[in-house]
Enzyme design. Structure first.
Site, PDB file in Angstrom:
ATOM      1  N   GLU A 212       7.776  10.610  -5.303  1.00 57.82           N
ATOM      2  CA  GLU A 212       8.567  10.321  -6.504  1.00 57.82           C
ATOM      3  C   GLU A 212       8.676  11.540  -7.427  1.00 57.82           C
ATOM      4  OE1 GLU A 212       6.931   6.777  -8.263  1.00 57.82           O
ATOM      5  OE2 GLU A 212       7.948   5.504  -6.806  1.00 57.82           O
TER       6      GLU A 212
ATOM      7  N   GLU B   2       7.831   1.946  -0.394  1.00 59.83           N
ATOM      8  CA  GLU B   2       6.826   1.202  -1.169  1.00 59.83           C
ATOM      9  C   GLU B   2       7.487  -0.045  -1.744  1.00 59.83           C
ATOM     10  OE1 GLU B   2       5.164   3.466  -4.381  1.00 59.83           O
ATOM     11  OE2 GLU B   2       4.704   5.190  -3.111  1.00 59.83           O
TER      12      GLU B   2
END
Ligand code: GAL
Length: 692
Positions: free
Chosen positions: A183, A333
């Site tokens: 991220e 995720e």
């Protein structure tokens, strides 16, 4: 214009193991991202942190993972200090054993490069690698993402550990892919970033005179004599050209950052291992379309922070991610229940974890991985949802996950080599989003919400929408909707005009065609370079503090937040709707117009219309383009997604509501897995159907 499903399948082919020879020969990404022979077509798994636990526990974990139906683990993305405990001293022995244990348990392994969390030895010895915020404060060690994205030294360290990993595991038969960093996002304002910014601007504009011209720096005496005078700013009262270029800069730096690691990984890795980076939903930090040019596959992290999913809005996220490469992606995720980073971390209701998994697959995910397996004994995220509790045994949602795993395995042969299909494309332009956010003019003009206002009725009715970049190839779509194409370049104009002239229907929403890519006003009225094609122009735009009535062939409704009056110029322009605004500027003026161009059409809608009016608009647009739903007459709580392959079609049905609904399947349709019984899908039920 309908692209043949076969051509689509060939263009988007994913799993070589099951591919017919013609597809297997397709060069490039297909080969690279292809999983190895005999691998499951759908990955199902979890982020596992063996470094946090005694090795004696690993077998128990892996056995429980098998019980959950997992076939994949993601490892190491925060394990830098375990892999390189001191500068230049590498210890992969634990990871060797963890990968071996995972492989013995039949798991595919995804390795994360650990650069989101630099070790203390690095930041202590080289504090220049720490990020600096916009106010000039340097980050302290202790969290994550506290590095400068422009630091050459940091890149070297990050590339070195990535290279060491790739040398060691790049040919490992169980390692199917690489996730770069985790991220990526926060930029930095350290001196190296400032220097990189000035270099970036010099490259972009060539010389300072050109920058001055494009940013119109005569305004407020902003004229620059040289690039060294230009401040690096992301917020505040700065020139909108500067602020938009800041985003172009962050895109360039993050792209370089990811490319640097991708390059060293590819130098050592089997080309069948994919390279990806996991991104966040609606993240405005960089242009995701641009960044994804340097990776093989998109992947993202899907969280419902408040635990109350809005299925259509969440589906838009998946479609956006699919659009980064216009191919299937991985859900890297997702939450087994709840997150831990919002004020109230409500858990999803029973069965919604399963719904989310199937929704991802319906929109093109070929993997669903949970975050995380078990909460660490300590650390910032001990409260986050996990598959195990603190005692290492399953939590209540475990069984739901395990059931999902069984169903995914049942449906995998059908879903292998299939991709989501759509006749409608929506354009999402990062430049437009940023430019509007820089100067909203109405505080409630949220470009993402405005995008969703049109996505919602289109997705519900068409049962498939692709989200693509404004410079994507539009040839396969019958309808292209750009909810707010505020920034419009000449190249995009040419493509869009060619699309319309080629027989497509282009629909532009409010604020379209106002700015160029330096965030400067086009000298024409909106839609700027497309005004000629439209045969009409925006006379004036108005921020609204109260709704205004709109009437016309779409019925009667209201425009809120934003309204533009449109002035037809060409004789063949048809007015679709007008405002009623007695005593106001909008009264009697055109709110929406359309014009036929050869076999194609261009439509401009100047107001932010209410949901029920937009529902009618969507129906008209889809009917006009002869776009039919996959399954007609389904309740709006039912999500219908179609995935097609060379010789097969799979429909994923999800009842996101709390009531059962009946579903009429076409002749020859057969359920492959799920809850459809007697033509009824129960509340929160899921079904995968094979269409013949
Ligand atoms: C993601 C992140 C994970 C974990 C998770 C918790 O954003 O990639 O490492 O922090 O959030 O929701």
């Amino acid at each position: 214009m309908r692209r043949s499903l076969t051509a689509l399948a060939i263009a988007l082919g994913l799993v070589a193991a099951a591919m017919p020879p013609a597809q297997a020969q397709t060069p490039g990404w297909h080969a690279r991202a292809t999983q190895f022979a005999n691998r499951p077509a759908l990955a199902f798994g979890v982020a596992w942190y063996p470094e946090q636990w005694p090795e004696a526990r690993w077998q128990t974990d892996l056995q429980l993972m098998q019980r959950a139906g997992f076939n994949t683990v993601r490892l190491a993305e925060f394990a830098w200090s375990a892999m390189e405990p001191e500068e230049g001293r590498f210890d992969f022995s634990w990871l060797d054993r963890a990968i071996a244990a995972a492989a013995q348990s039949g798991m595919m392994v995804v390795l994360g490069t650990p650069s989101a969390a630099p070790p203390a030895w690095l930041t202590q010895k080289y504090p220049d690698t720490l990020r600096v915020d916009e106010d000039g404060k340097r980050a302290a060690h202790g969290g994550r993402r506290h590095f400068s994205f422009a630091s050459a030294r940091y890149r070297q360290f990050a590339a070195r550990i990535a290279a060491e990993m790739a040398k060691r595991y790049g040919k490992h038969p169980s390692v199917v892919g690489w996730q770069i960093d985790n991220e990526i996002g926060p930029p930095s304002w350290d001196p190296e970033s400032v220097a990189a910014w000035r270099g970036f601007l010099e490259k972009r504009y060539g010389n300072i005179a050109e920058l001055n011209r494009r940013w119109a720096t005569q305004y407020w005496s902003q004229h620059y004599n040289n690039f060294d005078q230009i401040p690096l700013r992301a917020t505040g009262q700065h020139n909108p050209g500067l602020l938009l270029d800041f985003k172009h800069f962050t895109t360039a730096i993050w792209t370089d950052y990811v490319r640097a690691q991708a390059t060293v990984i590819r130098a050592h890795a089997d080309p069948r291992q994919f390279v990806t980076t996991n991104t966040m939903f609606w993240n405005a930090g960089f242009d995701h379309f641009a960044l994804h040019r340097v990776v093989d596959m998109a992947s993202w992290d899907n969280y419902i922070p408040n635990g109350r999913p809005d299925w259509v809005a969440n589906g838009a996220n998946h479609d956006l991610v699919r659009g980064y490469k216009q191919r299937n992606f991985w859900l890297m995720e997702t939450q087994p229940g709840r997150v831990d980073w919002v004020p109230v971390n409500r858990a999803l209701d029973p069965e919604q974890v399963r719904e989310m998994a199937w929704q991802a697959v319906g929109h093109g995910a070929d993997a669903v991985l949970y975050w995380q397996w078990r909460p660490a004994r300590n650390g910032q995220e001990t409260y986050h949802g996990a598959l195990l509790g603190s005692d290492g045994t399953p939590v209540p949602v475990f069984d739901e996950v395990a059931r999902t795993g069984k169903e995914l395995a049942q449906a995998a042969p059908l879903l292998a080599d299939t991709q989501p299909v759509a006749d409608v494309a929506m354009l999402f332009s990062y430049d437009s989003r940023w430019a509007i956010d820089i100067q909203r003019h109405h505080k409630d003009f949220d470009p993402v919400q405005q995008f969703l206002s049109l996505y919602r009725p289109l997705r519900i009715r068409a049962q498939g929408v692709h989200v693509v970049a404004p410079d994507a190839d539009l040839g396969g779509y019958r309808l292209v909707v750009a909810p707010s194409l505020h920034v419009l370049t000449e190249a995009q104009t040419d493509r869009l005009a060619a699309y319309v002239r080629g027989g497509g229907h282009l629909v532009l929403g409010p604020r379209s065609g106002m700015k160029d890519d330096a965030n400067a006003l086009w000298p024409e009225r909106q839609p700027g370079p497309l005004a000629d094609l439209l045969g009409a122009e925006v006379e004036q735009y108005y921020a609204l503090d109260a709704p205004v009535e709109v009437q016309g062939s779409y019925g009667t409704g209201r425009a809120s937040i934003w309204a533009e009056t449109i002035r037809p110029v060409a004789k063949d322009v048809e007015v679709l709707a007008r405002y009623t605004d007695p005593g106001g500027w909008l009264d009697g003026k055109a709110a929406a117009v359309t014009r036929r161009v050869g076999e194609g059409r261009i439509t401009y809608i100047g107001g932010w219309l209410d949901d029920s009016l937009l529902a009618t608009v969507a129906t008209r647009l889809l009917d006009g383009a002869d776009i039919r739903p996959v399954l007609p007459d389904v309740h709006p709580d039912i999500e219908v997604s179609l995935r097609s392959g060379a010789s097969k079609r799979a429909v994923i049905l999800i009842n996101h509501g709390a009531e059962p609904h009946s579903i009429a399947l076409p002749a020859g349709a057969s359920p492959v897995t799920g809850d459809l019984t007697g033509g009824t899908l129960p509340a929160h039920g899921v079904a995968v159907i094979e269409l013949r």
